[in-house]
Design an enzyme around this catalytic site. Structure first.
Site, PDB file in Angstrom:
ATOM      1  N   ASP A   1       0.792  -1.239   0.000  1.00 32.64           N
ATOM      2  CA  ASP A   1       0.000   0.000   0.000  1.00 32.64           C
ATOM      3  C   ASP A   1       0.829   1.296   0.000  1.00 32.64           C
ATOM      4  O   ASP A   1       0.522   2.240   0.737  1.00 32.64           O
ATOM      5  CB  ASP A   1      -0.946   0.019   1.208  1.00 32.64           C
ATOM      6  CG  ASP A   1      -1.830  -1.225   1.287  1.00 32.64           C
ATOM      7  OD1 ASP A   1      -1.861  -1.993   0.312  1.00 32.64           O
ATOM      8  OD2 ASP A   1      -2.473  -1.423   2.326  1.00 32.64           O
TER       9      ASP A   1
ATOM     10  N   LYS B   1      -7.098  -4.104  -3.006  1.00 34.32           N
ATOM     11  CA  LYS B   1      -7.716  -4.804  -1.892  1.00 34.32           C
ATOM     12  C   LYS B   1      -8.541  -3.828  -1.060  1.00 34.32           C
ATOM     13  O   LYS B   1      -8.343  -2.616  -1.124  1.00 34.32           O
ATOM     14  CB  LYS B   1      -6.668  -5.492  -1.011  1.00 34.32           C
ATOM     15  CG  LYS B   1      -5.725  -4.555  -0.254  1.00 34.32           C
ATOM     16  CD  LYS B   1      -4.705  -5.357   0.550  1.00 34.32           C
ATOM     17  CE  LYS B   1      -3.708  -4.477   1.288  1.00 34.32           C
ATOM     18  NZ  LYS B   1      -4.282  -3.702   2.396  1.00 34.32           N
TER      19      LYS B   1
ATOM     20  N   CYS C   1      -2.061  -2.540   8.249  1.00 37.01           N
ATOM     21  CA  CYS C   1      -1.889  -3.532   7.185  1.00 37.01           C
ATOM     22  C   CYS C   1      -0.620  -4.372   7.351  1.00 37.01           C
ATOM     23  O   CYS C   1      -0.633  -5.581   7.112  1.00 37.01           O
ATOM     24  CB  CYS C   1      -1.902  -2.835   5.831  1.00 37.01           C
ATOM     25  SG  CYS C   1      -3.480  -2.026   5.470  1.00 37.01           S
TER      26      CYS C   1
END
Length: 295
Positions: free
Chosen positions: A118, A179, A212
């Protein structure tokens, strides 16, 4: 956690799930026993994750364990059968084996995969030291290309948060995947890993450390993989969140390290054919951000 492979055993009472909802389970470890619940149809990996959430501070992650189920038929614990699914109230325990397993954290290119999490445009103004972790992340991906290491990249809701920043070259990445789940461990990622023979170690970096990155790392060790988090390529909006996440992850047996240590461990020898190129990468970009002083 290096948990032992569950073996088949009679009298388990396991069967396919009949519906949704939660099932009460008593989780036993050492002298402790804590009632909790798991989703109906939960299997081995979810049980391992639940043990980690309940007893993470007590579990020595450098040991090997086996999960056992209390069998009414035998009136004692038996090894959890393969394919076991929780469909009714039961009692399970985590048993440390006698052999001490030392996690050395050795890395070899043939058994390593890089996870880039990310690193997206919308995070640029919010994440502390974002420019520095972009620089280090790019260096890691260049090293991965030189050493032939597969790279898996995710982007959190790119429709709203943008794509991976332009500075990071994703050329040759095995998988670039959008995602919404915080963890990178998606079905597509698991399928990609299954295509790579002999994967043992995951090198993980990106944002955010306490969300994450943390959730990805915990899921990966729950699957028996060794995880290396690159501290100088991992950050959060809050340095306190980042610091406590790294401390928690280190206590669970995850290796917190640096990009230079990773790259030099992967080449291992001055005589490695790619050593000079890796050395030049390290010399070319080594930001002095103060990020490592906040590990």
């Amino acid at each position: 956690m290096a948990a032992a492979e569950p073996g088949a055993a009679p009298g388990s009472g396991s069967c396919a799930p009949a519906g949704g909802g939660s099932v009460p389970v008593l989780f036993c470890f050492s002298v402790f026993a804590r009632p909790s619940t798991v989703p109906h149809g939960a299997g081995y990996e979810l049980l391992i994750q639940k043990f980690l959430s309940l007893y993470g501070d007590q579990i020595d992650m450098h040991r090997k364990f086996v999960v056992q189920l209390f069998s009414e038929e035998w009136s004692q614990y038996i090894d959890l059968p393969k394919g076991f699914l929780v469909n009714e109230r039961c009692k399970v325990r985590l048993v440390p084996l006698q052999i001490q397993i030392t996690t050395l954290g050795n890395l070899t290119p043939s058994s390593t995969v890089f996870f880039c999490c990310d690193m997206q445009e919308r995070f640029r103004p919010a994440i502390k030291y974002f420019g520095d972790i972009i620089s280090v992340g790019q260096r890691l991906l260049q090293g991965a290309r030189l050493l032939g290491i597969p790279v898996i990249v995710t982007e959190q809701y790119p429709k709203g948060l943008g794509s991976t920043v332009q500075e990071i070259d994703l050329t040759g990445a095995k998988l670039v995947l959008p995602k919404t789940k915080f963890s990178m461990v998606l079905p597509e990622v698991e399928a990609a890993l299954a295509e790579i023979p002999g994967v043992r170690s995951i090198v993980l970096f990106g944002v955010e450390t306490h969300v994450c990155i943390q959730q990805t790392a915990l899921e990966l060790i729950g699957r028996g993989l060794e995880v290396h988090i690159v501290a100088d390529a991992t950050s959060s909006r809050s340095m306190m969140d980042r610091m406590f996440a790294l401390e928690r992850l280190a206590r669970t047996g995850i290796i917190v390290t640096t990009s230079e240590a990773i790259l030099l461990q992967l080449v291992a020898d001055k005589e490695h054919p790619k050593f000079k190129e890796i050395q030049n990468l390290i010399k070319a970009s080594a930001p002095e951000s103060g990020l490592l002083s906040k590990v």
